[in-house]
Scaffold this active site. Structure first.
Site, short mmCIF file in Angstrom:
data_model
loop_
_atom_site.label_atom_id
_atom_site.label_comp_id
_atom_site.label_asym_id
_atom_site.label_seq_id
_atom_site.Cartn_x
_atom_site.Cartn_y
_atom_site.Cartn_z
N ASN A 76 28.09 3.36 10.10
CA ASN A 76 29.01 2.64 11.00
C ASN A 76 29.14 3.32 12.36
OD1 ASN A 76 30.29 4.93 10.11
ND2 ASN A 76 32.30 3.99 9.95
N VAL B 288 1.26 8.90 -10.80
CA VAL B 288 2.73 8.97 -10.83
C VAL B 288 3.29 8.38 -9.53
CG1 VAL B 288 4.60 10.67 -10.62
CG2 VAL B 288 2.86 10.94 -12.38
N GLN C 105 28.66 9.45 -2.26
CA GLN C 105 28.52 10.46 -1.20
C GLN C 105 27.72 11.67 -1.65
OE1 GLN C 105 32.62 11.20 -0.14
NE2 GLN C 105 32.49 9.76 1.57
N ASP D 194 0.03 4.10 0.59
CA ASP D 194 -0.45 5.05 1.61
C ASP D 194 0.20 4.86 2.98
OD1 ASP D 194 -2.14 5.83 -0.35
OD2 ASP D 194 -3.97 5.04 0.56
N SER E 203 0.86 -1.19 0.00
CA SER E 203 0.00 0.00 0.00
C SER E 203 0.88 1.22 0.00
CB SER E 203 -0.87 0.00 1.26
OG SER E 203 -1.28 1.31 1.57
#
Ligand code: ADP
Length: 760
Positions: A545, A311, A676, A178, A176
């Site tokens: 980490n 979309v 990064q 939502d 779902s």
């Protein structure tokens, strides 16, 4: 979404099982179907179910077009093999189709379904769908003995078949976008939908800013404001309307006042997010067009409406929706293999960053209660049903969006904000949130530029509300970040800079170097009294980490970048028989390698935590050769950059090439610093905002109490918790610069099962 009851801090989380090993499934037949609205990540779940079941000898049948496939029988129910679910991880929607079956709601339809299932010996079902689909599943399970008896009576089923399959064993998963199931933290598809929405808001914000325009954006969510609220925080919107909290009469005035003040404070764009199910207190829908008209009439603004619509359901699933759905699918197979006729129907759901088995009946009932609570005007209860983090995000949004406002009674302290360590997408989001929240509480928020080096050099400046405008979605770090941990000889200059700038408290958003540096400062407090100020570290590192936090800001963005790159790499190899070795960052922490490998469907993952032995490599070379000889066209191996000092990425590739005997070729891809960079993912923006909020609350508490604690803050079992900096040495393995306890290593069993490793 977690209900408060389930999300209670006092709850002992140890009963959330670690990933179990799968029992023998020989002689068992499992059906899998997707139902209701489609959601990105359903394919990952289907793939995991099929492969996990096959790996333990069970037979799997895909049921096409939701429940309709088993009602129609015939080609609607097809045996699925390993390869049938190959190359589907990156596809949106569901490859086995979904449907809203009217017949399933009728007893006659369900009779047909049972007949078709039992003619194939299927008495275990895994269903991925919304609360409606799960209701249907539970009904079928409850009615099963009666339906079977009726089929026998009608002569449609042999009595011995009926005796062999007296009950239906089930497992549900929630698909779902939502994110509306009470009791589950994230439903399949919600994270990807947020990606779509936040991308759209970012795009709209740039055009809106150019014209000083306002945009009203309607997002999905008939009863649930998750997408609206989260995208409002992640997209840096100004106002949001959610179904759980219909605004009080006169809300139009408040909205206009807020937007006007935002403009005055320097905003070039205004964005209002409206959930499709938003209403006023009388239950009348609040439509985007109405909001637009209000803005035009009362503010004389140039306002436009964007309705995102389908979309939000489209496109390739996010990294999270792939790895989490894979983990869920694996556990769903465990559930249907271990369920007994007497056991309660369960939904396999993510909760507190783990997989949990929640009661299907309760989860569905709670979910269906929310619209009633809203209808009865019990808005606080409706919000509480959405869970603690939802309620908290609402508070964070209100404080973040409120234009500059000072509460002198509360604040008036000088709080330093600094980054240290490698860049992590989301650092800017955290700095912006800290600056805005601090300013709204009456503090002076002092930006420290270029980490500990900049602090030692006295490179500090006070941040303004406008300066942080538009930073939510920007990668990089506006304040600059440096990896250097202060040396003993730097400490004097740092203490002088803190004194000279009268810094009352320090919040450092960064990676291992940030923690190391702050830890060092705390051990030197006797010599440098300026270090005796409340200090809080906020985890931000793509490597994930850091001590005291299962997730750090930036890791999710990096994962998405890696998975996107791997999709492209895999596509490039489609024309030939090829093996890829992809190297990911992470230093001595294999998080990125493991999770990206899981999300991209890698066959082999090499981690620093496990090392690489010659025996492993010999076995891998046999596996490679054998599987290419059996028709494989593509093999993806992921190597964490520090998996082995000597068995480098290049070495692995050469060895694979040498051993291929011309059967396949080998390519390497070292992904490097792209990992990064980039705009932070919605998850990283939300995490950054929440962590910033908690870090500032902790700082305020310390200041108010006259304490000078040194802390780090992090996510632990789904909750944000502080930890004392002096416990850091007990939590980390200093040689490898990573936590001693890494929760995600638990997913090793899942990788092995779905990646073919066990079949070698
Ligand atoms: P979702 O699963 O996304 O909530 P729906 O509510 O439309 O979507 O349910 C999807 C399908 O599940 C329905 O079309 C129907 O086939 C089945 N279903 C839903 N509710 C029931 C019910 N009460 N009894 C039997 N089947 C149901």
């Amino acid at each position: 979404m977690p209900s408060d009851e389930w999300n209670d801090d006092s709850r002992d989380f140890t009963d959330i099982n670690p990933t179990p090993s799968l029992p023998d499934g020989r002689g068992v037949r499992i059906g899998i179907l997707t139902s209701g609205g489609d959601a990105q990540g359903m394919n990952a779940a289907v793939r995991a179910v099929v492969r996990s079941a096959l790996s333990v000898g069970a037979e799997v049948y895909a049921i096409f077009e939701g429940y309709q496939g088993m009602i129609d029988g015939g080609d609607g129910i097809r045996p699925f093999d390993w390869e049938d679910v190959g190359s589907i991880l990156n596809r949106g929607g569901t490859v086995i189709g979904t449907f809203r079956s009217k017949e399933m709601r009728e007893r006659e339809g369900r009779l047909k379904a049972v007949r078709h299932l039992l003619h194939r010996g299927i008495d275990r079902l895994v269903v991925i769908g919304g609360d409606g689909s799960l209701t249907g599943l539970n009904l079928l399970r409850n009615e099963w003995p009666g339906l079977v008896a009726e089929l026998v009576k009608r002569g449609d089923l042999a009595p011995e078949t009926a005796r062999e399959h007296p009950s239906l064993m089930i497992a549900g998963m929630v698909g779902s976008i939502d994110n509306d199931l009470v009791g589950s933290d994230m439903t399949i598809g919600a994270d990807t939908a947020l990606h779509r929405i936040v991308d759209a808001i970012d795009d709209l914000a740039s055009t809106a800013a150019s014209h000083q325009r306002s945009f009203v954006v309607e997002v999905m969510g008939r009863h649930c404001g998750y997408l609206a609220l989260m995208s409002a925080v992640a997209g840096g919107a100004d106002f949001v309307l959610v179904p759980e909290q219909p605004p009080e009469p006169g809300w139009e005035d408040r909205m206009c006042a807020d937007l006007k003040a935002g403009r005055k404070a320097g905003r070039r764009d205004s964005i209002v997010i409206v959930a499709e199910g938003a209403t006023d207190r009388q239950g009348n829908p609040i439509k985007a067009d109405y909001v637009r008209q209000v803005l035009i009439d009362r503010l004389n603004e140039d306002a436009r409406v964007t309705i995102l619509g389908h979309v939000q359901r489209g496109g390739t699933p996010s990294a999270y929706d792939r790895w989490a759905s894979t983990w869920l699918g694996y556990n769903a197979v465990h559930e249907v293999l271990t369920a007994t006729p007497d056991s309660e129907g369960r939904v396999i759901a993510t909760r507190s960053n783990r997989i949990d088995r929640i009661s299907l009946v309760k989860a569905v009932a709670d979910t269906q209660r929310v619209p009633d609570l809203i209808g009865d005007g019990k808005y606080r209860d409706a919000m509480r049903m959405r869970g603690r983090s939802f309620v908290e995000m609402d508070a964070i949004f209100n404080e973040l969006a409120a234009p500059v406002r000072t509460i002198p009674a509360e604040g008036d302290k000088r709080i330093g904000i600094m980054h240290a360590g490698g860049p992590a997408p989301g650092m800017n989001t955290a700095a912006r949130a800290l600056a805005r929240l601090g300013i709204s509480r009456g503090h002076h928020m002092i930006g420290i530029h270029s980490g500990f080096i900049g602090l030692a050099a006295g490179d500090l400046s006070e941040l303004t509300w406008e300066e942080t405008e538009g930073l939510t979605g920007e990668g990089g770090a506006m304040l600059g970040t440096r990896r250097e941990v202060p040396r003993t000889q730097d400490l004097y200059a740092i203490s002088r800079a803190l004194e000279k700038n009268e810094i009352d408290a320090l919040i450092v958003v960064g990676g291992y170097s940030a923690y190391d540096g702050v830890h060092k400062m705390t051990t030197e407090r006797d010599r440098y009294p300026a270090f005796r100020i409340p200090t809080v570290c906020v985890p931000a590192s793509i490597d994930n980490n850091l001590p005291g936090s299962e997730l750090s800001i930036g890791a999710d963005t990096a994962l998405n970048v890696i998975v996107d790159a791997m999709d492209k790499i895999k596509e490039s190899g489609i024309a030939s028989k090829r093996c890829f070795v992809v190297e990911t960052m992470g230093k001595n922490c294999g998080y990125l390698a493991m999770m990206s490998g899981l999300a991209a469907g890698a066959e082999r993952i090499y981690l620093n935590e496990e090392g690489i032995s010659l025996d492993d490599l010999v076995a891998d070379m046999h596996w490679l050769r054998e599987s290419f000889a059996n028709g494989r066209r593509l093999f993806l191996a992921v190597r964490n950059e520090n998996a082995s000092a000597n068995y480098t990425t290049d070495f692995l590739a050469r060895m694979m090439e040498e051993e291929s005997h011309g059967m396949y070729d080998v390519r390497t891809a070292v992904l490097g610093h792209m990992q990064q960079g980039g705009s932070p993912s919605p998850f990283d923006r939300l995490l950054a905002s929440r962590l910033a909020y908690h870090a500032l609350n902790l700082t305020d508490d310390e200041l108010a109490a006259g304490h000078d604690g040194a802390w780090f803050i992090g996510v632990k079992e789904g909750h944000l918790r502080p930890g004392r900096m002096d416990t850091m040495p007990t939590l980390v393995d200093p040689q490898h610069r990573r936590p001693r306890d890494q929760w995600w290593l638990d997913l090793r069993a899942v990788v092995r099962t779905v990646s073919d490793e066990l079949r070698s």
